[in-house]
Structures are given as structure tokens and as C-alpha cells.
Design an enzyme around this catalytic site. Structure first.
Site, short mmCIF file in Angstrom:
data_model
loop_
_atom_site.label_atom_id
_atom_site.label_comp_id
_atom_site.label_asym_id
_atom_site.label_seq_id
_atom_site.Cartn_x
_atom_site.Cartn_y
_atom_site.Cartn_z
N SER A 209 0.85 -1.19 0.00
CA SER A 209 0.00 0.00 0.00
C SER A 209 0.89 1.23 0.00
CB SER A 209 -0.90 0.01 1.24
OG SER A 209 -1.57 1.26 1.38
N TYR A 222 -2.03 -0.59 10.50
CA TYR A 222 -2.15 -1.09 9.12
C TYR A 222 -0.96 -0.61 8.28
CZ TYR A 222 -3.94 -1.49 4.33
OH TYR A 222 -4.09 -1.79 2.99
N LYS A 226 2.03 -2.81 6.27
CA LYS A 226 2.29 -2.68 4.84
C LYS A 226 3.74 -2.28 4.58
CE LYS A 226 -1.57 -4.09 3.21
NZ LYS A 226 -1.62 -5.36 2.44
#
Length: 316
Positions: A209, A222, A226
Site C-alpha cells: 500500500s 495497518y 504494509k
């Protein structure tokens, strides 16, 4: 050739051959005929060699023209019951791959598979929670038994269960995010990577991401996972290139999926996010999928260890 000529009474004086015994002109004719035969044979050999080189070039051009095909390849896509994973599955099927789609919901997978199979009849749905090691091992065992190989792995399943600041993130949310986004990805790479080693290579593509490069507000844990995927991709690429296994990552930007609906359906947040994207809009899943096709295909045969942003220019 000079030895042959001398054996028949011909000597080499510079670049001209002289026949010693002029009382036997028929021998000269015989030797001359042999020389002509040798020249003809050599010429034909060179012509054939040239034609073969042309054929190789022509074949190479043909391969280049069809280098995005996945014909004969077996591809496993996790997190493929919707969004980017589903778009990848549809594109892979259209380009000739046998596609195994996986996620936690067998029912959702069967719906996607049935729709794609109306046109291509090449998609197999198998439920799996990649955060569970036993599930992952069973998935790979089932695929290798049925298909005999795995040429492409798309690590796309992910979770983002907590929206808030990192200092407030509950332990349970940290563990869940790490179990899927880091441990799950690594376990799939290990399991599929060993299958690829036995079959002479393959392509692993991790969905990272843009958040792994620039952490997003309220998505701290998160973003951390990533970033770990990006590092994991580089480490695996270096270690596995010698086995013919290429490992790359795609870094999607803001994409209109259910997974990102907390952002895409929030008008107030979009007003702040969209101005940061040079293209001033979010992506559709179908715009992300071609990057995965490129990295899975022979078009990227000399590419490994890259992190490819598909983000409308966000990381420029």
C-alpha cells in the site's frame, strides 16, 4: 582442406593451387569437382544457419507480442472475493490462467467464480483464512494435488480492523492485523515458494500500500504492516532470484472498494484526501489489476524486488 588437396597431388602456393601431375587432367577435374562440392555444402550450411537465426528472432518477436498472456499458468489469488482481488482474478482468467481464488467466505468465492466461469470456465474457489497456518497449508496441498504446480501467487488478503491512533490500538487489533498482513503473507510466500522451487520458478506479488511508504492518519498499525510487506518483498526477492522466483509488490493508492469504504464513503475525509492525489480522484479496482498482470507475466521477466505504486501520483 589443404591436407585433402595435397593427398590428391595439389600443393598450396599462396592463394593459388597448382596441380603437380599435368599428365592426369582427369584427376584435376575430379578434385575441382570435390572442391565445388565442399563450397556448395559450406554455403548451404551458412544459409541454413542464417535462416535459423531469423527463426529465433521471429519466435522472440512472437513471444514479445504475447508476453502478457498467462496461458498454461496456475495462479492463486488470496482475498479474491471482492475488490482488487476479484478484479485481478477476472483479468487473469481473461488472459488464459487457471485461477484459484481464496478468501474466508466460500459462498462469496463461489458467487465470483460462477460469474467468471460463464465466459472462461477456469476459476476454482477454495476458502482459506491465511492468518491460520493450518488453513494455509491445507490450501496449498489441495492446489498442488489438483494442479501439480503454482506459477503465480498474489498475496492480496488483508485486514484493517482498527481506525484510530496507534497509542490507543487494542492488543487484539494489533495481533489480528499482524497475523494476516505480515505472518499470513510470509507463510504463503514460504509455502508457495517451495512449490515454485520444485517447479523451476514463478512470480509472487504482494499487495502492499502507499501507506507502507507514507503512513495514513488513523491507520497506523495497518501502515506499519504494509511497510513490513515492502521490506519482506525485497528480502524474498534477493533470496529467491537464484531459484527463478520473482517477488514484487504493488502499492495501490485510494481505491473504491468495500475494504476502503471508511474513506471512500466519507465525503468529509475525501475532501481532504483527494487534493493530495495529483489525478484528483480515487482508483477503480480494474485500474489496479493490470499492474498485477504485468508482474505475473513474461513482460516483467527481468523485474524482481520492485514496489510499484498505482496511486494516481500520490507518492510523486
Amino acid at each position: 582442406m589443404a591436407c585433402t588437396l595435397r593427398r590428391y597431388g595439389v600443393t598450396d602456393s599462396g592463394s593459388i593451387y597448382f596441380f603437380k601431375n599435368r599428365r592426369c587432367p582427369h584427376r584435376f577435374i575430379e578434385i575441382f569437382a570435390q572442391l565445388v562440392g565442399i563450397l556448395i555444402k559450406t554455403t548451404l550450411t551458412e544459409i541454413q544457419s542464417f535462416n535459423n537465426r531469423k527463426k529465433v528472432f521471429s519466435m522472440t518477436q512472437t513471444e514479445q507480442d504475447s508476453c502478457f498472456t498467462l496461458q498454461g499458468k496456475v495462479a492463486l489469488i488470496t482475498g479474491a472475493s471482492r475488490g482488487i482481488g476479484e478484479a485481478i482474478a477476472r483479468l487473469y482468467a481473461r488472459n488464459g490462467a487457471s485461477v484459484i481464488i481464496s478468501s474466508r467466505s466460500q459462498e462469496a468465492l463461489e458467487t465470483v467464480a460462477a460469474d467468471i466461469n460463464k465466459d472462461f470456465d477456469c476459476v476454482t474457489p477454495i476458502a482459506c483464512h491465511i492468518g491460520n497456518t493450518e488453513d494455509a497449508e491445507q490450501l496449498i496441498a489441495t492446489i498442488t494435488k489438483q494442479f501439480g504446480k503454482i506459477d503465480i501467487l498474489v498475496n492480496n488478503a488483508a485486514t484493517n480492523p482498527y481506525f484510530g491512533e496507534m497509542l490507543d490500538t487494542p492488543d487484539s487489533m494489533i495481533e489480528k492485523t499482524i497475523d494476516v498482513n505480515i505472518k499470513g503473507y510470509l507463510k504463503m510466500c514460504q509455502l508457495v515458494g517451495k512449490v515454485m522451487m520444485d517447479n523451476g520458478g514463478g512470480s509472487i506479488i504482494n499487495t502492499a500500500s502507499v501507506n507502507g511508504i507514507t503512513p495514513a492518519p488513523m491507520q497506523g498499525i495497518y501502515s506499519v504492516t504494509k511497510a513490513a510487506v515492502i521490506s519482506m518483498t525485497a528480502a524474498l526477492a534477493k533470496e529467491n532470484a537464484r531459484y527463478g522466483i520473482r517477488v514484487n509488490a504493488v502499492l495501490p493508492g485510494l481505491t473504491d472498494t468495500k475494504f476502503a469504504s471508511a474513506l471512500t464513503k466519507n465525503e468529509a475525509m475525501l475532501k481532504n484526501i483527494l487534493p493530495m492525489i495529483p489525478m484528483r480522484r480515487m482508483a477503480q479496482p480494474e485500474e489496479i489489476a493490470p499492474a498485477f498482470l504485468f508482474l505475473a507475466s513474461d513482460a516483467s521477466s527481468y523485474i524482481t524486488g520492485v514496489n510499484l505504486p498505482v496511486d494516481g501520483g500520490l507518492l510523486c
